[in-house]
Design an enzyme around this catalytic site. Structure first.
Site, PDB file in Angstrom:
ATOM      1  N   ARG A 153       0.814  -1.236   0.000  1.00 43.71           N
ATOM      2  CA  ARG A 153       0.000   0.000   0.000  1.00 43.71           C
ATOM      3  C   ARG A 153       0.840   1.274   0.000  1.00 43.71           C
ATOM      4  NH1 ARG A 153      -5.681  -0.300   0.666  1.00 43.71           N
ATOM      5  NH2 ARG A 153      -6.265  -2.459   0.376  1.00 43.71           N
ATOM      6  N   ARG A 155      -2.727   6.691   0.256  1.00 47.91           N
ATOM      7  CA  ARG A 155      -3.096   7.883   1.011  1.00 47.91           C
ATOM      8  C   ARG A 155      -2.048   8.423   1.976  1.00 47.91           C
ATOM      9  NH1 ARG A 155      -8.529   5.427   2.991  1.00 47.91           N
ATOM     10  NH2 ARG A 155      -7.124   3.657   2.950  1.00 47.91           N
ATOM     11  N   ARG A 183      -5.602  12.449  -6.498  1.00 49.88           N
ATOM     12  CA  ARG A 183      -6.930  11.889  -6.225  1.00 49.88           C
ATOM     13  C   ARG A 183      -7.998  12.989  -6.159  1.00 49.88           C
ATOM     14  NH1 ARG A 183     -10.854   9.702  -4.429  1.00 49.88           N
ATOM     15  NH2 ARG A 183     -11.022   7.943  -3.001  1.00 49.88           N
ATOM     16  N   ASP A 206      -6.555  -2.415  -7.862  1.00 47.40           N
ATOM     17  CA  ASP A 206      -7.184  -3.041  -6.697  1.00 47.40           C
ATOM     18  C   ASP A 206      -7.485  -4.492  -7.025  1.00 47.40           C
ATOM     19  OD1 ASP A 206      -8.420  -1.823  -3.987  1.00 47.40           O
ATOM     20  OD2 ASP A 206      -9.462  -3.634  -4.587  1.00 47.40           O
ATOM     21  N   TYR A 263     -15.366 -11.256  -1.163  1.00 44.45           N
ATOM     22  CA  TYR A 263     -16.025 -10.022  -1.612  1.00 44.45           C
ATOM     23  C   TYR A 263     -17.220 -10.322  -2.519  1.00 44.45           C
ATOM     24  CZ  TYR A 263     -12.411  -7.321   0.599  1.00 44.45           C
ATOM     25  OH  TYR A 263     -11.587  -6.772   1.546  1.00 44.45           O
TER      26      TYR A 263
HETATM   27  O1  1CP Z   1       0.314   0.544  -3.127  1.00 39.22           O
HETATM   28  C1  1CP Z   1      -0.252  -0.517  -3.311  1.00 39.22           C
HETATM   29  O2  1CP Z   1      -0.130  -1.485  -2.534  1.00 39.22           O
HETATM   30  C2  1CP Z   1      -1.034  -0.710  -4.595  1.00 39.22           C
HETATM   31  C3  1CP Z   1      -2.423  -0.436  -4.512  1.00 39.22           C
HETATM   32  C4  1CP Z   1      -3.436  -1.363  -3.853  1.00 39.22           C
HETATM   33  C5  1CP Z   1      -3.387  -2.758  -3.524  1.00 39.22           C
HETATM   34  C6  1CP Z   1      -2.227  -3.703  -3.627  1.00 39.22           C
HETATM   35  C7  1CP Z   1      -4.725  -0.918  -3.535  1.00 39.22           C
HETATM   36  C8  1CP Z   1      -5.204   0.465  -3.707  1.00 39.22           C
HETATM   37  N1  1CP Z   1      -5.469  -1.987  -3.096  1.00 39.22           N
HETATM   38  C9  1CP Z   1      -4.672  -3.115  -3.068  1.00 39.22           C
HETATM   39  C10 1CP Z   1      -5.056  -4.490  -2.690  1.00 39.22           C
HETATM   40  C11 1CP Z   1      -6.299  -4.714  -1.915  1.00 39.22           C
HETATM   41  N2  1CP Z   1      -7.526  -4.118  -2.072  1.00 39.22           N
HETATM   42  C12 1CP Z   1      -6.429  -5.675  -0.898  1.00 39.22           C
HETATM   43  C13 1CP Z   1      -5.326  -6.636  -0.504  1.00 39.22           C
HETATM   44  C14 1CP Z   1      -4.328  -6.042   0.396  1.00 39.22           C
HETATM   45  C15 1CP Z   1      -4.774  -5.764   1.794  1.00 39.22           C
HETATM   46  O3  1CP Z   1      -5.131  -6.739   2.508  1.00 39.22           O
HETATM   47  O4  1CP Z   1      -4.720  -4.604   2.195  1.00 39.22           O
HETATM   48  C16 1CP Z   1      -7.740  -5.635  -0.401  1.00 39.22           C
HETATM   49  C17 1CP Z   1      -8.347  -6.486   0.689  1.00 39.22           C
HETATM   50  C18 1CP Z   1      -8.429  -4.637  -1.159  1.00 39.22           C
HETATM   51  C19 1CP Z   1      -9.855  -4.264  -1.032  1.00 39.22           C
HETATM   52  C20 1CP Z   1     -10.002  -2.839  -0.688  1.00 39.22           C
HETATM   53  N3  1CP Z   1      -9.730  -1.799  -1.543  1.00 39.22           N
HETATM   54  C21 1CP Z   1     -10.397  -2.285   0.560  1.00 39.22           C
HETATM   55  C22 1CP Z   1     -10.676  -3.086   1.825  1.00 39.22           C
HETATM   56  C23 1CP Z   1     -12.096  -3.242   2.118  1.00 39.22           C
HETATM   57  C24 1CP Z   1     -12.326  -4.089   3.350  1.00 39.22           C
HETATM   58  O5  1CP Z   1     -12.695  -5.240   3.194  1.00 39.22           O
HETATM   59  O6  1CP Z   1     -12.106  -3.587   4.455  1.00 39.22           O
HETATM   60  C25 1CP Z   1     -10.409  -0.897   0.422  1.00 39.22           C
HETATM   61  C26 1CP Z   1     -10.827   0.142   1.422  1.00 39.22           C
HETATM   62  C27 1CP Z   1      -9.948  -0.609  -0.907  1.00 39.22           C
HETATM   63  C28 1CP Z   1      -9.729   0.736  -1.516  1.00 39.22           C
HETATM   64  C29 1CP Z   1      -8.346   1.055  -1.870  1.00 39.22           C
HETATM   65  N4  1CP Z   1      -7.526   0.297  -2.699  1.00 39.22           N
HETATM   66  C30 1CP Z   1      -6.323   0.921  -2.858  1.00 39.22           C
HETATM   67  C31 1CP Z   1      -6.360   2.130  -2.080  1.00 39.22           C
HETATM   68  C32 1CP Z   1      -5.244   3.135  -1.989  1.00 39.22           C
HETATM   69  C33 1CP Z   1      -7.624   2.197  -1.467  1.00 39.22           C
HETATM   70  C34 1CP Z   1      -8.146   3.302  -0.562  1.00 39.22           C
HETATM   71  C35 1CP Z   1      -9.079   4.213  -1.258  1.00 39.22           C
HETATM   72  C36 1CP Z   1      -8.475   5.505  -1.763  1.00 39.22           C
HETATM   73  O7  1CP Z   1      -7.340   5.892  -1.471  1.00 39.22           O
HETATM   74  O8  1CP Z   1      -9.172   6.189  -2.463  1.00 39.22           O
END
Ligand code: 1CP
Length: 357
Positions: free
Chosen positions: A40, A44, A53, A90, A168
């Site tokens: 990640r 943010r 963003r 994502d 999901y």
């Molecule tokens: O920098 C990086 O790592 C690349 C970007 C990345 C990755 C690898 C994002 C961007 N998402 C992911 C993978 C991801 N997405 C996972 C696996 C990793 C982990 O366990 O953290 C999961 C479970 C998700 C699903 C997801 N996407 C959630 C979780 C929901 C829940 O079940 O609680 C959320 C909130 C997101 C949104 C998201 N994806 C990525 C970002 C930066 C964000 C936040 C939103 C934003 O900044 O606008």
């Protein structure tokens, strides 16, 4: 002379890397220091990310516009000096490509209008999809990022592991318990297997296409592995991860099964180069299980970064000292939390880079 012009015609992924530490560590080759990046990292924590963003309608526009996705993918390379970039995307793009569209709701997370809880609901899914076409925006983002990185560091592609994607698709959103998904394993295991098989097929195509588009390494995120016990994880998790890694041999590939502590002995049997460890997994014990057959990635507790700079340094050194092999890639034990001060992240990275092995 030929060289200069000729290089333009080489496939993107044969372009020489200036810093290939991350790939060497995956392969168990000699390294002069441990490589470091953060799950990640593109996100943010960086004001520069929030600025990009803010110009857009939302998260999905960022993911689906290759120019913006490439820009935020490269930000942590410029700002944090990490040894690898991970493509901004994502894991939820896969269920969407299969026919379940999602919205990313501000402050709340993902939301799917349709879910798969019965056999009839399998009709919500499109069959024989053209992965290349449906996820073309990811491949374009990879190509563009690769070009703009110009060989500075390797580029990581990724996907969710089938079990986490199923969660999901069944739940339709995040959950504390994922009880609908676990319920399905008891009430209709055949449906669960059918869904997992379909996700696996698409994921194999998706990961291969990411390699073709320029990804140098891959990571499978099984964020909800830890909610299953060892036997259930073998049947509904590892079986499908095995199919994926066997379909993509000889590629630097990390399997990150968060929380699957009981399954670590099984994970060591996978045909992949690297295992990702969460912060509760023990590095020394896992090393004993894998010997020198695998690289380990991780696993500083992301909450350490809330501590003082001194504490971050001390805890990072403690982690580094616990390594009994060169086969390590340093990372956090899960994604960096959005309210972490980037200065603390820089201390973490600097500490790893200054550490002599
Ligand atoms: O920098 C990086 O790592 C690349 C970007 C990345 C990755 C690898 C994002 C961007 N998402 C992911 C993978 C991801 N997405 C996972 C696996 C990793 C982990 O366990 O953290 C999961 C479970 C998700 C699903 C997801 N996407 C959630 C979780 C929901 C829940 O079940 O609680 C959320 C909130 C997101 C949104 C998201 N994806 C990525 C970002 C930066 C964000 C936040 C939103 C934003 O900044 O606008």
């Amino acid at each position: 002379m030929i060289g200069e012009n000729f290089s333009e015609f080489l496939p993107l992924h044969t372009m020489e890397l200036k810093n290939d530490l991350f790939l060497r560590a995956h392969r168990g080759e000699a390294i002069e220091r441990y490589p470091v990046w953060l799950m990640r990292q593109a996100g943010r924590i960086l004001p520069e990310y929030r600025a990009v963003r803010a110009k857009l309608s939302g998260f999905k526009e960022l993911v689906e516009t290759p120019e913006f996705a490439a820009e935020v993918t490269i930000q942590p390379v410029d700002i944090l000096d990490v040894d690898a970039a991970i493509i901004f995307s994502d894991i939820l793009v896969v269920p969407e490509a299969m026919g379940l569209t999602y919205q990313m709701i501000e402050q709340k997370g993902p939301w799917f209008e349709k879910t798969i809880r019965t056999r009839e609901q399998l009709s919500f899914l499109d069959q024989e999809i053209d992965v290349q076409e449906r996820l073309s925006y990811v491949f374009e983002a990879l190509k563009l990022t690769k070009k703009e990185l110009a060989g500075r560091v390797p580029l990581i592609g990724f996907a969710g592991a089938p079990w986490t994607i199923l969660c999901y698709m069944v739940e339709g959103r995040g959950s504390k318990t994922f009880s609908e998904s676990r319920k399905l394993l008891y009430t209709d295991p055949d449906l669960a297997h059918e869904l997992l098989s379909r996700i696996t097929d698409v994921t194999i195509q998706y990961l291969k296409a990411q390699l073709n588009a320029g990804a140098d390494a891959l990571q499978l995120f099984d964020s909800w592995a830890g909610i299953l016990g060892r036997e259930q994880y073998t049947e509904f998790g590892l079986k499908y991860i095995s199919k994926i890694v066997d379909a993509i041999p000889h590629v630097p590939l990390t399997v990150f099964s968060k929380g699957a502590i009981a399954s670590l002995p099984d994970l060591t049997e996978l045909n992949c180069s690297t295992l990702g460890l969460d912060w509760n997994m023990n590095v020394v014990e896992t090393r004993k299980m894998v010997g020198e057959t695998k690289t380990l990635q991780g696993n500083l507790d992301p909450c350490v970064l809330y501590g003082s700079q001194k504490l971050v340094e001390l805890e990072t050194i403690k982690l580094l000292k616990s390594f009994e092999s060169q086969r390590h890639i340093v990372n956090l034990g899960h994604g960096v939390y959005p309210d972490i001060d980037p200065e603390k992240v820089k201390v973490f990275i600097k500490t790893v880079k200054n550490y002599e092995i």
